[in-house]
Design an enzyme around this catalytic site. Structure first.
Site, PDB file in Angstrom:
ATOM      1  N   ASP A   1     -65.279 -59.535 -66.326  1.00 11.67           N
ATOM      2  CA  ASP A   1     -66.017 -58.834 -67.443  1.00 11.67           C
ATOM      3  C   ASP A   1     -63.958 -57.993 -67.457  1.00 11.67           C
ATOM      4  OD1 ASP A   1     -66.272 -58.107 -69.728  1.00 11.67           O
ATOM      5  OD2 ASP A   1     -68.205 -56.788 -68.655  1.00 11.67           O
TER       6      ASP A   1
ATOM      7  N   GLU B   1     -71.290 -58.898 -73.032  1.00 11.05           N
ATOM      8  CA  GLU B   1     -71.606 -60.145 -72.806  1.00 11.05           C
ATOM      9  C   GLU B   1     -72.727 -60.879 -72.458  1.00 11.05           C
ATOM     10  OE1 GLU B   1     -69.842 -58.701 -71.033  1.00 11.05           O
ATOM     11  OE2 GLU B   1     -69.691 -59.173 -68.712  1.00 11.05           O
TER      12      GLU B   1
ATOM     13  N   ASP C   1     -68.939 -58.015 -61.498  1.00 13.91           N
ATOM     14  CA  ASP C   1     -69.653 -58.189 -62.642  1.00 13.91           C
ATOM     15  C   ASP C   1     -70.363 -59.855 -62.520  1.00 13.91           C
ATOM     16  OD1 ASP C   1     -70.893 -57.391 -64.620  1.00 13.91           O
ATOM     17  OD2 ASP C   1     -69.174 -58.408 -66.503  1.00 13.91           O
TER      18      ASP C   1
ATOM     19  N   ARG D   1     -76.136 -59.892 -71.237  1.00 11.16           N
ATOM     20  CA  ARG D   1     -76.998 -60.119 -71.960  1.00 11.16           C
ATOM     21  C   ARG D   1     -76.861 -61.556 -72.495  1.00 11.16           C
ATOM     22  NH1 ARG D   1     -77.091 -54.511 -75.235  1.00 11.16           N
ATOM     23  NH2 ARG D   1     -75.989 -54.092 -73.830  1.00 11.16           N
TER      24      ARG D   1
ATOM     25  N   LYS E   1     -76.276 -63.330 -63.309  1.00 12.24           N
ATOM     26  CA  LYS E   1     -75.809 -62.723 -63.841  1.00 12.24           C
ATOM     27  C   LYS E   1     -73.844 -62.711 -63.200  1.00 12.24           C
ATOM     28  CE  LYS E   1     -72.297 -59.063 -66.141  1.00 12.24           C
ATOM     29  NZ  LYS E   1     -72.378 -57.671 -67.017  1.00 12.24           N
TER      30      LYS E   1
ATOM     31  N   ASP F   1     -68.493 -56.791 -74.975  1.00 11.85           N
ATOM     32  CA  ASP F   1     -68.123 -56.155 -73.891  1.00 11.85           C
ATOM     33  C   ASP F   1     -69.767 -56.020 -73.277  1.00 11.85           C
ATOM     34  OD1 ASP F   1     -67.050 -55.012 -71.732  1.00 11.85           O
ATOM     35  OD2 ASP F   1     -67.325 -53.731 -72.334  1.00 11.85           O
TER      36      ASP F   1
ATOM     37  N   LYS G   1     -61.862 -53.261 -72.707  1.00 12.93           N
ATOM     38  CA  LYS G   1     -61.744 -52.126 -71.775  1.00 12.93           C
ATOM     39  C   LYS G   1     -61.007 -51.940 -71.906  1.00 12.93           C
ATOM     40  CE  LYS G   1     -65.753 -53.531 -68.803  1.00 12.93           C
ATOM     41  NZ  LYS G   1     -67.247 -52.965 -69.248  1.00 12.93           N
TER      42      LYS G   1
HETATM   43  N1  BES Z   1     -70.279 -55.016 -66.870  1.00  7.13           N
HETATM   44  C1  BES Z   1     -70.652 -54.024 -67.228  1.00  7.13           C
HETATM   45  C2  BES Z   1     -71.635 -53.304 -67.137  1.00  7.13           C
HETATM   46  C3  BES Z   1     -70.792 -52.651 -65.660  1.00  7.13           C
HETATM   47  C4  BES Z   1     -70.511 -51.640 -66.201  1.00  7.13           C
HETATM   48  C5  BES Z   1     -71.457 -53.455 -64.924  1.00  7.13           C
HETATM   49  C6  BES Z   1     -70.182 -50.733 -64.769  1.00  7.13           C
HETATM   50  C7  BES Z   1     -70.191 -52.268 -63.551  1.00  7.13           C
HETATM   51  C8  BES Z   1     -69.749 -51.235 -63.601  1.00  7.13           C
HETATM   52  C9  BES Z   1     -71.279 -54.984 -69.131  1.00  7.13           C
HETATM   53  O1  BES Z   1     -70.938 -55.890 -69.353  1.00  7.13           O
HETATM   54  C10 BES Z   1     -70.918 -54.077 -69.674  1.00  7.13           C
HETATM   55  O2  BES Z   1     -69.703 -54.177 -70.308  1.00  7.13           O
HETATM   56  N2  BES Z   1     -71.658 -52.641 -70.778  1.00  7.13           N
HETATM   57  C11 BES Z   1     -71.847 -52.662 -71.290  1.00  7.13           C
HETATM   58  C12 BES Z   1     -72.310 -52.604 -72.688  1.00  7.13           C
HETATM   59  C13 BES Z   1     -71.566 -51.703 -73.757  1.00  7.13           C
HETATM   60  C14 BES Z   1     -70.843 -52.582 -74.909  1.00  7.13           C
HETATM   61  C15 BES Z   1     -73.373 -51.865 -75.146  1.00  7.13           C
HETATM   62  C16 BES Z   1     -71.077 -50.702 -71.164  1.00  7.13           C
HETATM   63  O3  BES Z   1     -71.889 -50.426 -69.944  1.00  7.13           O
HETATM   64  O4  BES Z   1     -70.489 -50.192 -71.781  1.00  7.13           O
HETATM   65 ZN    ZN Z   2     -70.616 -57.359 -68.242  1.00  8.70          ZN
HETATM   66 MN    MN Z   3     -68.789 -55.915 -70.650  1.00  9.53          MN
END
Ligand code: BES
Ligand code: ZN
Ligand code: MN
Length: 486
Positions: free
Chosen positions: A259, A338, A277, A340, A254, A336, A266
């Protein structure tokens, strides 16, 4: 760049600026490194006065020691012999070079109890020493950490030192990519850096630009990218170490260079470190570099999807439907989620390379960090044998990793109402697993392992043994997995 070598010269007579003596606490020091005989009394008196006892991570600098040629001697505690392992080997030597690297230094010699260490402990001690003196201050005019000019390891096997240092170089590449600012490292500049690294270290690089991504129907990846002014890229890296025609192992990463969350924006605090990210993509690049430099005799292909997740006027909306490269349709419930989407198409591209196995790396979910903490990688798989192999190597080289389950019930949560699937589960519980279930939709029957590195890929603040920023986690595990397979 640090020169790394093996040395046979008596450590007390070394012409190096700094000598590091690594010693276990529970064995007589001279039994560990026999050349220390001439300074036995001195070492004994240090123990008696409790100035140095050999406890793990104990570090005592001594200047102008009589009987030693080096200007500075660092006594480095390795703790009890029985409790020593690769994780401690890495953190002990990195602690030493992090301290030594606070000033600009010439040559540093490590004398460790060669005969008492396993090969893997030697390898990780070299990697730790290499990484410890490298930090995240890449844009500072006045550096706070200086890579030492040369590192030598007393009595270590020459080839072992070479291989370990090349893996360390890969780890460093990953850390450096992650540490770059998101206005410096974005999809296009990331792709260019991969191209350059490929020609320097000997892996082949194919770059897909936006037009190619469109022609290849990468609708999921393009959906994420449409919210950004920056064009997306997908990069395919090939290491032809094995016979032509041998099916490769595929590594997928990824590469979200920033992000913001998109329209599902966020909060500021959570966004601050989101340059990390692209850590999964950086991991793949570091592994490719290391195995190419080592000329590992097997075929490996790397695929990274590079995009920026931004809330531009054209950004993805909630309720939008995307069609992935595989033809599957996806309802967007949260922009968010994204990573996947990017991986869905990257996994399909990887499958087209006809791999035996696919392993993907991603800073995918905060939920994985909630489940396992900041230091542990989360593994999810459709193939227990593959997962076991990686878990076992991770344990051997000292990287914490733990498997999460993939029960069918998690898969039900991502079924769509108006399209095939949706990009989040029902509520946030088990979010690391519902994300993995989403990815599983795109690997079909290919044996696959997903490694969520959202916790360990990035250190918000420095640790005693490692500067903050990118960590290069899982590079040494995967390089070892690949070396073992060849
Ligand atoms: N890049 C984030 C995940 C992340 C969180 C990486 C903390 C490093 C540190 C990912 O894209 C994300 O935002 N995931 C969301 C998913 C949710 C919206 C289903 C999350 O983990 O809150
Ligand atoms: Zn992300
Ligand atoms: Mn995200």
């Amino acid at each position: 760049m640090t020169k790394v070598a093996s040395t046979q010269q008596n450590p007390l007579e070394t012409s190096a600026e700094v000598l590091v003596l690594g010693l276990f606490s529970d064995l007589p020091f001279v039994d560990q490194i026999s050349d220390l005989k001439p300074i036995t009394e001195l070492l004994d008196s240090l123990v008696e006065g409790k100035h140095f006892e050999g406890k793990i991570h104990e570090l005592v600098p001594l200047h102008g020691l009589s009987g030693v040629n080096a200007k500075v001697v660092y006594l480095l505690g390795l703790g009890e012999k029985e409790k020593f392992n690769t994780e401690k080997a890495f953190s002990a030597t990195s602690l030493a070079t992090k301290s030594i690297g606070a000033k600009q230094r010439g040559q540093v010699v490590f004398a460790l109890p060669d005969s008492l260490l396993s090969d893997y402990e030697k390898v990780t001690s070299i990697q730790g020493a290499y990484c410890g003196c490298r930090g995240q201050d890449i844009y500072k005019n006045e550096k706070s950490l200086f890579p030492v000019e040369a590192l030598s390891f007393y009595q270590f096997d020459e080839n072992l030192v070479l291989v370990a240092s090349l893996t360390a170089q890969g780890i460093q590449t990953t850390r450096n990519l992650v540490n770059q600012a998101p206005n410096m490292l974005f999809p296009e500049s990331f792709a260019k850096q991969i191209k350059k690294l490929g020609s320097e270290s000997g892996f082949e690089v194919e770059i897909w630009d936006e037009e190619r991504l469109r022609n290849e129907d990468c609708g999921a990846l393009l959906g994420v990218a449409q919210g950004s002014r920056r064009s997306p890229y997908l990069v395919i890296m090939r290491h032809h170490g094995g016979p032509s025609g041998q099916q490769p192992l595929a590594l997928v990463g990824k590469g979200v260079t920033f992000d913001s969350g998109g329209l599902s924006l966020k909060p500021s605090d959570a966004m601050l470190t989101m340059k990390c990210d692209m850590g999964g993509a950086a991991t793949v690049v570091g592994i490719m570099e290391a195995i190419a430099r080592q000329e590992v005799p097997t075929n490996v292909v790397g695929v990274v999807g590079l995009v920026e997740n931004m809330p531009d006027g054209n950004a993805l909306k909630l309720g939008d439907i995307l069609t992935a490269k595989s033809g599957k349709t996806i309802e967007i419930h949260n922009t968010d989620a994204e990573g996947r989407l990017v991986l869905a198409d990257a996994l399909c591209v990887a499958r087209e390379q006809n791999p035996t196995h696919i392993i993907d790396f991603a800073t995918l979910t905060g939920a994985c960090v909630v489940a396992l903490g900041l230091e542990v990688s989360g593994l999810m798989t459709n193939n227990q044998e593959l997962c076991q192999e990686v878990l076992s190597v991770a344990d051997t080289v000292g990287e914490p990793a733990w498997q999460l389950p993939m029960f069918d019930s998690f898969g039900k949560q991502i079924q769509g109402k108006i399209a095939d699937i949706k990009n989040v589960g029902e509520g946030r519980w088990g979010g690391a697993i519902t994300a993995a279930k989403f990815l599983e939709e795109f690997v079909e029957e290919t044996p696959w392992l997903h490694i969520d590195i959202a916790g360990p890929a990035f250190l918000d603040s420095p640790k005693p043994h490692l500067d903050g920023g990118g960590t290069g986690c899982m590079v040494r595990t995967l390089v070892e997995v690949i070396r073992n397979r060849s």
